[in-house]
Design an enzyme around this catalytic site. Structure first.
Site, PDB file in Angstrom:
ATOM      1  N   CYS A   1     -51.912 -29.235  35.358  1.00  0.00           N
ATOM      2  CA  CYS A   1     -51.634 -28.627  33.930  1.00  0.00           C
ATOM      3  C   CYS A   1     -51.239 -27.034  34.354  1.00  0.00           C
ATOM      4  O   CYS A   1     -51.258 -26.591  35.140  1.00  0.00           O
ATOM      5  CB  CYS A   1     -53.150 -28.518  33.258  1.00  0.00           C
ATOM      6  SG  CYS A   1     -53.743 -30.301  33.329  1.00  0.00           S
TER       7      CYS A   1
ATOM      8  N   ARG B   1     -44.469 -28.797  36.933  1.00  0.00           N
ATOM      9  CA  ARG B   1     -45.896 -29.165  37.443  1.00  0.00           C
ATOM     10  C   ARG B   1     -46.309 -30.685  37.070  1.00  0.00           C
ATOM     11  O   ARG B   1     -47.244 -31.138  37.945  1.00  0.00           O
ATOM     12  CB  ARG B   1     -46.884 -28.052  36.863  1.00  0.00           C
ATOM     13  CG  ARG B   1     -46.613 -26.586  37.628  1.00  0.00           C
ATOM     14  CD  ARG B   1     -47.422 -25.791  36.677  1.00  0.00           C
ATOM     15  NE  ARG B   1     -48.867 -25.800  37.028  1.00  0.00           N
ATOM     16  CZ  ARG B   1     -49.566 -25.350  38.077  1.00  0.00           C
ATOM     17  NH1 ARG B   1     -48.882 -24.256  38.776  1.00  0.00           N
ATOM     18  NH2 ARG B   1     -50.776 -25.379  38.348  1.00  0.00           N
TER      19      ARG B   1
ATOM     20  N   TRP C   1     -51.806 -32.585  32.131  1.00  0.00           N
ATOM     21  CA  TRP C   1     -51.816 -33.907  32.924  1.00  0.00           C
ATOM     22  C   TRP C   1     -53.057 -34.554  32.627  1.00  0.00           C
ATOM     23  O   TRP C   1     -54.252 -34.107  33.100  1.00  0.00           O
ATOM     24  CB  TRP C   1     -51.571 -33.487  34.195  1.00  0.00           C
ATOM     25  CG  TRP C   1     -51.047 -34.606  35.384  1.00  0.00           C
ATOM     26  CD1 TRP C   1     -49.903 -35.063  35.420  1.00  0.00           C
ATOM     27  CD2 TRP C   1     -52.142 -35.266  36.358  1.00  0.00           C
ATOM     28  NE1 TRP C   1     -49.978 -35.994  36.248  1.00  0.00           N
ATOM     29  CE2 TRP C   1     -51.338 -36.203  36.950  1.00  0.00           C
ATOM     30  CE3 TRP C   1     -53.344 -35.229  36.433  1.00  0.00           C
ATOM     31  CZ2 TRP C   1     -51.643 -37.158  37.641  1.00  0.00           C
ATOM     32  CZ3 TRP C   1     -53.816 -36.104  37.478  1.00  0.00           C
ATOM     33  CH2 TRP C   1     -53.055 -36.875  38.014  1.00  0.00           C
TER      34      TRP C   1
ATOM     35  N   HIS D   1     -47.235 -56.642  65.142  1.00  0.00           N
ATOM     36  CA  HIS D   1     -48.666 -56.809  64.710  1.00  0.00           C
ATOM     37  C   HIS D   1     -48.909 -57.148  63.394  1.00  0.00           C
ATOM     38  O   HIS D   1     -50.052 -56.800  62.862  1.00  0.00           O
ATOM     39  CB  HIS D   1     -49.467 -55.502  65.284  1.00  0.00           C
ATOM     40  CG  HIS D   1     -49.634 -55.626  66.826  1.00  0.00           C
ATOM     41  ND1 HIS D   1     -49.838 -56.312  67.728  1.00  0.00           N
ATOM     42  CD2 HIS D   1     -48.751 -54.381  67.809  1.00  0.00           C
ATOM     43  CE1 HIS D   1     -49.637 -55.859  69.059  1.00  0.00           C
ATOM     44  NE2 HIS D   1     -48.681 -54.872  68.864  1.00  0.00           N
TER      45      HIS D   1
ATOM     46  N   LYS E   1     -46.887 -31.449  40.396  1.00  0.00           N
ATOM     47  CA  LYS E   1     -46.523 -30.384  41.638  1.00  0.00           C
ATOM     48  C   LYS E   1     -47.627 -30.048  42.377  1.00  0.00           C
ATOM     49  O   LYS E   1     -47.820 -30.044  43.491  1.00  0.00           O
ATOM     50  CB  LYS E   1     -45.448 -29.246  40.940  1.00  0.00           C
ATOM     51  CG  LYS E   1     -44.862 -28.457  42.184  1.00  0.00           C
ATOM     52  CD  LYS E   1     -43.911 -29.326  43.275  1.00  0.00           C
ATOM     53  CE  LYS E   1     -43.565 -28.300  44.165  1.00  0.00           C
ATOM     54  NZ  LYS E   1     -42.562 -29.032  45.041  1.00  0.00           N
TER      55      LYS E   1
END
Length: 604
Positions: A2, A27, A74, A504, A599
């Site tokens: 944020c 960001r 965010w 594998h 970010k």
């Protein structure tokens, strides 16, 4: 994560705040909001789910004031929505708070407040801070904030306004960055200098447990217990132009293309030809202490973790010290043995990555020596470590890291050479590595000239639903980072494996619809890597090789100039940045702001 920006002064605040939010878009966020102190008194707020441009469209023409705070969110608690966007106001509309971080005891605090009759307007953890401040009976705004923070557990970077105290903004920090910008009869507050740089280069970075009061012509800092602290403004070395696109379509493209200059910058002034070594004055580690190191442990997250893997290989190869890299987010939860003879290195582009910072703090508590490898001067990790190396990549705006990754690996090469020459690395080998380092900028530029060919390859591979990346020893971290880049910006599923591990298990996935990108340096493992490609071709798999010479078993080969074996991983990652970029471009992705990512990850 944020973003926070605030202003108090004489200018019309709304345009300043919106500009600051635009500077913080890199960001990562999903909603935005703004609140100002109106000229006629009271607080006025506007919030919007989505981009800053959608917020800007909602701001009324008559939205005048000279004090305000704004935020890009965010989502952590509550889905992206107008209601969950910051700033959060109390029920009377007197207190406004913007908050970065997570309130760990939010559920408990919310239940108590609701029992007292408080009605919440959002699902967020952040809103509890607003109501705690509003309900405080303290006389000053500073005391109200201090009282509220006493009961808050978790991380926070906050800025607070109150209608009854229109002459100030109060800020506080605990685990989430807060920067003050010092102007001429005006003050700024932000979570990142990017929001301030076009207005002032004089900044003060708050420490954890520190608060600040901003007035138009003054500021003061103090602890959350009220003790005054001394804050001397520092000059930010970056300029506002560093945050512009510079004629490129995206920040990511600009930053990929800046890598020759960025690498030259991290090398500049550090090479010592007389002794075939380097000067790293910020390490605070003398020769006797360096010779006493028995192990190196590198801690980072995401791209920084991958850079640390290459760094560990460089340190083992050149300094002959056992070294490994581990995700910082896992390290601090496994109750690790902290050895006094181990040198710990914390890696973070922002210098604020919460998981890395928390690992540093735990290591310091246990008496460990910790160095930092960071890009941002004065960041939390830079301040909390015993010394370190700045990578000098310059501002990196795109959410995904390119030039900072490259410069971080080069910084590790410098550190490995420094430690090696103190120990047993010969003058001849030191000179060899220095010549290789000096060749990097020109070789990176040579790779960038192949961009059009890589763009065409990306168009061929963009149709894939999944891709495999393989490499051995030095090539494996390159494969991991390339896989991460593709995932981050194209949203194509990708996996990275050591080439030796194909048989594998992962061979079961190979088919024509699943291409493989093979890292094939011209070194002692060349034939081993060719054998792995044989296994893929035998199962009708498509192969894109990144190599120093054409690979017959590959459908396509991107040629990379040869450097010293130890430094080849630096160059082999560059074309794969371009591959990820042009794949995402072909798919129409939002390259600078990929979905769900941020970010600077300042929450756990």
């Amino acid at each position: 994560m944020c973003g926070i920006v605030g202003y108090i002064g004489k200018r019309d605040v709304a345009p300043l705040l919106l500009e600051g939010l635009q500077r913080l878009e890199y960001r990562g966020y999903d909603s935005a909001g703004i609140v100002i102190a109106g000229r006629s008194g009271g607080l006025k707020a506007v919030k919007a789910k989505g981009r800053v441009r959608e917020l800007e469209a909602r701001v009324p023409k008559r939205f005048a004031g000279t004090t305000g705070i704004a935020h890009t969110r965010w989502a952590t608690h509550g889905a992206p929505s107008d209601e969950n966007a910051h700033p959060h106001l109390d029920t009377e509309g007197k207190v406004a708070v913007v908050h970065n971080g997570i309130v760990d005891n939010a559920s408990e605090l919310r239940a108590k407040l609701e029992a007292d009759g408080v009605v919440f307007a959002s699902e967020t953890d952040s809103e509890v801070i607003t109501h705690l401040i509003a309900r405080s009976q303290a006389v000053s705004l500073e005391e109200k904030v201090r009282e509220a923070l006493k009961v808050v557990e978790g991380t926070y970077g906050i800025a607070v306004m109150h209608a009854d105290f229109p002459d100030r903004i109060v800020a506080a920090r605990n685990g989430s960055p807060v920067v003050l910008g010092i102007g001429e009869k005006e003050m700024f507050v932000a979570s990142d200098v990017a929001a301030l740089i076009s207005h002032t280069r004089q900044v003060v970075t708050l420490d954890d447990g520190e608060m600040a009061t901003l007035k138009a012509d003054d500021f003061r800092t103090y602890t959350t217990s009220g003790t005054r602290t001394t804050a001397t403004p520092e000059t930010v070395e970056w300029e506002a132009a560093s945050y512009d696109m510079g004629g490129h379509d995206t920040y990511m493209h600009k930053e990929i293309c800046e890598q020759p200059e960025a690498v030259d910058r991290v090398l500049r002034g550090r090479i010592d030809d007389k002794f075939s070594t380097v000067h790293l004055g910020g390490l605070n580690l003398d020769a006797r202490e360096a010779r006493g190191i028995r192990r190196v442990k590198i801690l980072g997250c995401g791209t920084s973790y991958h850079a640390g893997m290459i760094g560990a290989s460089l340190i083992e190869g050149l300094a002959r010290i056992p070294a490994d890299s581990e995700p910082a987010s896992e390290f601090r939860y496994r109750n690790p043995v902290v050895d006094p003879d181990t040198l710990y290195i914390a890696v973070s582009q922002s210098g604020e990555t919460y998981d890395v910072l928390a690992a540093v703090q735990e290591l310091k508590r246990k008496g460990a020596r910790v160095l930092g490898v960071v890009n941002v001067v004065g960041s939390a990790i830079a301040r909390e470590t015993d010394g370190g190396v700045y990578v000098h990549a310059g501002p990196e705006v795109c959410v995904v890291s390119t030039k900072c990754f490259t410069n971080t690996v080069v910084a590790f090469a410098l550190l490995a050479l420094h430690l090696g020459r103190i120990r047993d690395l010969s003058v001849a080998d030191g000179k060899r590595i220095i010549e290789g380092l000096r060749a990097l900028p020109e070789q990176i530029q040579e790779i960038l000239t192949q961009e059009e060919d890589i763009r065409k390859l990306a168009a061929d591979y963009a149709e894939a639903k999944s891709m495999m990346f393989i490499g051995r020893v030095r090539g494996y971290p390159v494969a991991l980072e390339a896989s991460l880049k593709l995932k981050e910006i194209s949203y194509i599923h990708a996996e990275a494996y050591p080439a030796s591990e194909l048989k594998h298990g992962p061979l079961a996935l190979i088919e024509p619809a699943m291409p493989t990108v093979a890292i094939v340096p011209d070194d002692s493992l060349l034939e081993k890597n060719r054998a792995a490609m044989e296994e893929i071709k035998a199962r009708s798999g498509r192969i894109l090789a990144v190599a120093h010479r054409d690979q017959e078993k590959a459908d396509h080969t991107i040629l990379v100039p040869k450097n010293e074996d130890e430094l080849d991983p630096i160059l082999m990652g560059i074309p794969l940045q371009l591959l990820a970029y042009h794949t995402a471009l072909a798919l129409g992705r939002d390259i600078d702001k990929p979905r769900n990512l941020a970010k600077s990850v300042t929450v756990e």
